[in-house]
Scaffold this motif. Structure first.
Motif, mmCIF file in Angstrom:
data_model
loop_
_atom_site.group_PDB
_atom_site.id
_atom_site.type_symbol
_atom_site.label_atom_id
_atom_site.label_comp_id
_atom_site.label_asym_id
_atom_site.label_seq_id
_atom_site.Cartn_x
_atom_site.Cartn_y
_atom_site.Cartn_z
ATOM 1 N N VAL A 456 0.856 -1.186 0.000
ATOM 2 C CA VAL A 456 0.000 0.000 0.000
ATOM 3 C C VAL A 456 0.889 1.232 0.000
ATOM 4 O O VAL A 456 1.805 1.351 0.814
ATOM 5 C CB VAL A 456 -0.923 0.019 1.233
ATOM 6 N N LYS A 457 0.587 2.155 -0.934
ATOM 7 C CA LYS A 457 1.308 3.422 -0.981
ATOM 8 C C LYS A 457 0.434 4.500 -0.343
ATOM 9 O O LYS A 457 -0.770 4.533 -0.567
ATOM 10 C CB LYS A 457 1.648 3.799 -2.410
ATOM 11 N N VAL A 458 1.091 5.378 0.413
ATOM 12 C CA VAL A 458 0.386 6.438 1.128
ATOM 13 C C VAL A 458 0.866 7.779 0.596
ATOM 14 O O VAL A 458 2.069 8.077 0.607
ATOM 15 C CB VAL A 458 0.632 6.349 2.647
ATOM 16 N N PHE A 459 -0.082 8.612 0.082
ATOM 17 C CA PHE A 459 0.233 9.926 -0.479
ATOM 18 C C PHE A 459 -0.394 11.015 0.386
ATOM 19 O O PHE A 459 -1.453 10.812 0.988
ATOM 20 C CB PHE A 459 -0.315 10.045 -1.907
ATOM 21 N N ASP A 460 0.258 12.189 0.410
ATOM 22 C CA ASP A 460 -0.331 13.312 1.135
ATOM 23 C C ASP A 460 -1.351 14.013 0.249
ATOM 24 O O ASP A 460 -1.602 13.599 -0.899
ATOM 25 C CB ASP A 460 0.742 14.283 1.632
ATOM 26 N N LYS A 461 -1.954 15.111 0.734
ATOM 27 C CA LYS A 461 -3.025 15.771 -0.012
ATOM 28 C C LYS A 461 -2.521 16.436 -1.284
ATOM 29 O O LYS A 461 -3.315 16.792 -2.154
ATOM 30 C CB LYS A 461 -3.731 16.789 0.881
ATOM 31 N N ASN A 462 -1.192 16.614 -1.393
ATOM 32 C CA ASN A 462 -0.612 17.149 -2.625
ATOM 33 C C ASN A 462 -0.176 16.029 -3.559
ATOM 34 O O ASN A 462 0.532 16.273 -4.542
ATOM 35 C CB ASN A 462 0.580 18.047 -2.299
ATOM 36 N N CYS A 463 -0.584 14.802 -3.207
ATOM 37 C CA CYS A 463 -0.300 13.606 -4.013
ATOM 38 C C CYS A 463 1.195 13.319 -4.093
ATOM 39 O O CYS A 463 1.693 12.755 -5.087
ATOM 40 C CB CYS A 463 -0.906 13.718 -5.404
ATOM 41 N N GLN A 464 1.925 13.704 -3.063
ATOM 42 C CA GLN A 464 3.328 13.336 -2.954
ATOM 43 C C GLN A 464 3.441 12.082 -2.107
ATOM 44 O O GLN A 464 2.751 11.945 -1.090
ATOM 45 C CB GLN A 464 4.128 14.470 -2.311
ATOM 46 N N LEU A 465 4.294 11.147 -2.523
ATOM 47 C CA LEU A 465 4.430 9.888 -1.806
ATOM 48 C C LEU A 465 4.908 10.146 -0.390
ATOM 49 O O LEU A 465 5.971 10.755 -0.183
ATOM 50 C CB LEU A 465 5.396 8.956 -2.533
ATOM 51 N N ASN A 466 4.136 9.705 0.581
ATOM 52 C CA ASN A 466 4.461 9.896 1.988
ATOM 53 C C ASN A 466 5.178 8.688 2.543
ATOM 54 O O ASN A 466 6.196 8.800 3.211
ATOM 55 C CB ASN A 466 3.175 10.186 2.763
ATOM 56 N N SER A 467 4.637 7.508 2.287
ATOM 57 C CA SER A 467 5.241 6.265 2.770
ATOM 58 C C SER A 467 4.588 5.101 2.042
ATOM 59 O O SER A 467 3.658 5.277 1.252
ATOM 60 C CB SER A 467 5.044 6.117 4.286
ATOM 61 N N GLU A 468 5.076 3.925 2.299
ATOM 62 C CA GLU A 468 4.440 2.718 1.788
ATOM 63 C C GLU A 468 4.762 1.566 2.723
ATOM 64 O O GLU A 468 5.755 1.595 3.446
ATOM 65 C CB GLU A 468 4.877 2.408 0.366
ATOM 66 N N PHE A 469 3.872 0.577 2.729
ATOM 67 C CA PHE A 469 4.117 -0.588 3.576
ATOM 68 C C PHE A 469 3.599 -1.833 2.881
ATOM 69 O O PHE A 469 2.650 -1.791 2.092
ATOM 70 C CB PHE A 469 3.473 -0.434 4.961
ATOM 71 N N ASN A 470 4.265 -2.942 3.181
ATOM 72 C CA ASN A 470 3.862 -4.229 2.626
ATOM 73 C C ASN A 470 2.765 -4.834 3.482
ATOM 74 O O ASN A 470 2.757 -4.685 4.704
ATOM 75 C CB ASN A 470 5.051 -5.188 2.565
ATOM 76 N N LEU A 471 1.866 -5.532 2.818
ATOM 77 C CA LEU A 471 0.835 -6.268 3.538
ATOM 78 C C LEU A 471 1.408 -7.583 4.023
ATOM 79 O O LEU A 471 2.455 -8.041 3.545
ATOM 80 C CB LEU A 471 -0.372 -6.515 2.628
ATOM 81 N N SER A 472 0.701 -8.215 4.991
ATOM 82 C CA SER A 472 1.141 -9.525 5.451
ATOM 83 C C SER A 472 1.232 -10.448 4.253
ATOM 84 O O SER A 472 0.333 -10.488 3.427
ATOM 85 C CB SER A 472 0.145 -10.118 6.440
#
Length: 638
Positions: A456-472
């Motif tokens: 899962v990729k996590v973006f801020d409100k300006n659509c800049q990549l904030n973080s990402e994490f793998n699922l189990s």
């Protein structure tokens, strides 16, 4: 210890009597208790007193507890049904109290009740209920009036255990018509008990249907149990109805608060408009006044210069005429007269007096009508639509999912163009970025979550990549899924992930750590919404149903979805602040949005004539945003 036990027993008997054996009218123990049709019981004398105060010709008696009426039998109030159970229980309680009293008297060395000698008690007359000494006992058994009385030794009473009340005890009834004959039958036709003689004489004809009391009571109990089970079903229905009412009240409260907030916002908006217009008009008036004042100042300056030159010529000529002699004056005559010619040209500029006025005629910005209209019914209307089929900016090949940021911006998941596009609340294209998010997007705390299959990729409100994490890590072939609804992630920032191949739905933290699996939750690639009650609502596309389970896995309801009389496939789902459910459906070429309450009960159709609606979400101001394959449609309440 014995005295304490006796006191406890006496207290318990009193509580039983007060709670169950006292007439609601006289508040005394029942005497000849009679049962009314409403199953409330009263003393015969109390009912008689009530009847005498009612209208004499009614032929009915009104229950003082529930106000139901009972017809008075032809034989009068004595003809009402006796409550044998209460009569027997009153007798039992009275007997126990007498026994306790006897025991108490025995422990306190009672004296003879027949004489004043104070002699020791040796016997007790059960009929007179008096203690007797040896001499009085001898006289008691000799007197003609008392010689048949039951007299027993006091030690026999002391050794006798206090009988316990048997509330399940059955009682044999004697026939009132045939002495000493017990009731053995019950006539269903006459609704009455009968002895053998009554059955043979009064109930022998074919229209009478009677049976033994044991069989009649068995059938009666079964019939009552069936009805009681229906009462239980009614209780469950009432509970469900109560939940529905409570939900409706809570939703109404939310809607009232929201409406009041909208009114306040509208008021502030209109005030801001008035303030802006007021400031604009003030600036215009000030600017006009400034320009006119500059013109007035210019006229004043020019006139002042002319007047100063005239005063200078006047002073010079005056001095010359006083001080110079005649020959000098004549020599200077041409110059003097030339300067005096200035007087002929001395003309002062006049101002435009009309320009000294400036005023304002204000318009009625707030007209003489209400600020808004009250909407008594929830009706929706298409407010705006944007997008078309294509690959360019603001175009879609399959807009499958939508979600909204707090500022109203709308993120759209285009799964065939493999990108996410962001628009303003009015549909103006802002930005886009390539991302294969086949399984959905969601917004929480202004963070955009995009499911990319195994991470899962996590973006801020300006659509800049904030973080990402793998699922189990799932088994081979598993496809994690985050649904497209804006309520996928709850207020505690927990994500719901469906692993279809593993056939399990799980709850994750946003850092990717698994919290736990949710038993009973959907196990296919279905759109899921989490309502404010901690429940998961899923659009079960493959089985044409709307399902709801608690976060613990307990199923709340499953309802079939349809368009008219045809089965319809639910594709997207979201919940409002009150927990009501909104679902996108399609059946063939027909697409609609339907509204259900929190219990899964259909409420209304929100929108019709959609093409292929999938993702659905609420905007911050309560509008419904629907991804309709090649466009995005926004609906608002009207």
């Amino acid at each position: 210890m014995a005295e304490a036990a006796e006191a406890t027993a006496k207290t318990m008997l009193g509580e039983i009597s007060q709670g169950h054996l006292e007439c609601p009218i006289c508040f005394c123990r029942y005497k000849d208790p009679k049962i009314l049709d409403c199953l409330h019981t009263f003393c015969l004398n109390c009912l008689d007193g009530m009847l005498s105060k009612q209208q004499p010709s009614t032929g009915k008696i009104t229950c003082p507890v529930c106000r139901k009426e009972t017809p008075v039998p032809d034989a009068g109030l004595p003809g009402l049904l006796d409550c044998f159970f209460l009569s027997s229980l009153v007798d039992e309680i009275n007997q126990q109290e007498r026994s306790l009293e006897t025991q108490q008297q025995a422990t306190t060395s009672p004296t003879c009740d027949q004489c004043d000698e104070g002699l020791e008690v040796v016997s007790r007359c059960l009929d007179c209920e008096e203690n007797l000494c040896q001499l009085c006992k001898a006289a008691h058994v000799r007197f003609k009036r008392t010689k048949t009385h039951r007299v027993t030794l006091i030690e026999h009473l002391e050794q006798k255990d206090v009988p316990s009340a048997d509330l399940s005890k059955t009682y044999s009834l004697k026939c009132p018509k045939h002495a000493n004959q017990e009731m053995h039958f019950y006539c269903e036709t006459c609704k009455m008990l009968a002895c053998g003689t009554c059955a043979a004489i009064d109930h022998r004809s074919a229209e009478h249907k009677y049976s033994e009391i044991a069989n009649a009571i068995r059938s009666y109990r079964e019939e009552v149990n069936d009805v009681l089970q229906k009462f239980q079903s009614s209780k469950e229905e009432f509970k469900a109805n109560e939940e529905s009412v409570e939900h409706a009240r809570n939703r109404l409260k939310i809607m009232v608060n929201r409406a009041c907030s909208d009114i306040q916002a509208k008021k502030e908006e209109e005030i801001a408009k008035i303030e802006r217009k007021s400031q604009l008009l003030t600036d215009k008036v000030t600017e006009i006044g400034k320009k006119r004042d500059e013109e007035f100042e210019k006229v004043h300056t020019n006139n002042k210069k002319k007047m100063k030159r005239a005063e200078e010529i006047e002073a010079a000529v005056t001095d010359l005429m006083k001080q110079a002699d005649d020959f000098e004056l004549l020599n200077l005559k041409p110059k003097v007269m030339h300067n005096l010619e200035f007087q002929k040209d001395l003309k002062f500029e006049r101002v435009k007096h009309g320009e000294s006025f400036i005023g304002v005629k204000c318009q009625d910005v707030v007209l003489d009508k209400d600020l808004g209209d009250i909407l008594h019914e929830e009706k929706w209307k298409l407010k705006t639509e944007f997008g078309k089929q294509g690959d360019g900016d603001g175009e879609f090949r399959w807009a499958r999912g939508v979600c909204c940021f707090s500022n109203g911006d709308i993120a759209v998941n285009d799964i065939k163009n493999k990108r996410i596009s962001v628009f303003t609340s009015t549909g103006q294209h802002k930005t886009k970025f390539d991302l294969n998010t086949l399984y959905g997007i969601s917004v929480t705390s202004d963070l955009l979550l995009a499911n990319c299959g195994d991470h899962v990729k996590v973006f801020d409100k300006n659509c800049q990549l904030n973080s990402e994490f793998n699922l189990s890590k799932p088994d081979v072939g598993d496809e994690p899924y985050i649904n497209t609804s804006g309520t996928t992630v709850d207020k505690d920032n927990l994500a719901v992930v469906v692993n279809q191949q593993r056939r399990v739905t799980s709850l994750y933290n946003l850092d990717g750590s698994l919290i736990r699996d949710i038993p009973g939750a959907p196990i296919r690639q279905e759109d899921i919404a989490m309502c404010n009650k901690g429940r998961l609502v899923s659009a079960a596309y493959h089985c044409s149903a709307l399902r709801c389970v608690e976060i613990t896995g307990k199923e709340m309801f499953t309802v079939s979805t349809s368009l008219g009389d045809k089965e319809a496939k639910p594709a997207g789902v979201c919940c409002d602040d009150a927990g009501d459910i909104y679902v996108t459906l399609h059946c063939g070429d027909i697409g609609e949005v339907h509204h259900y309450d929190s219990q899964g009960v259909y409420v209304d159709c929100v929108a019709k004539q959609l093409w292929w609606p999938c993702g659905i979400a609420f905007s911050p101001n309560g509008e419904l945003v629907v991804a309709d394959q090649n466009s995005v449609k926004i609906f608002h309440r009207v």
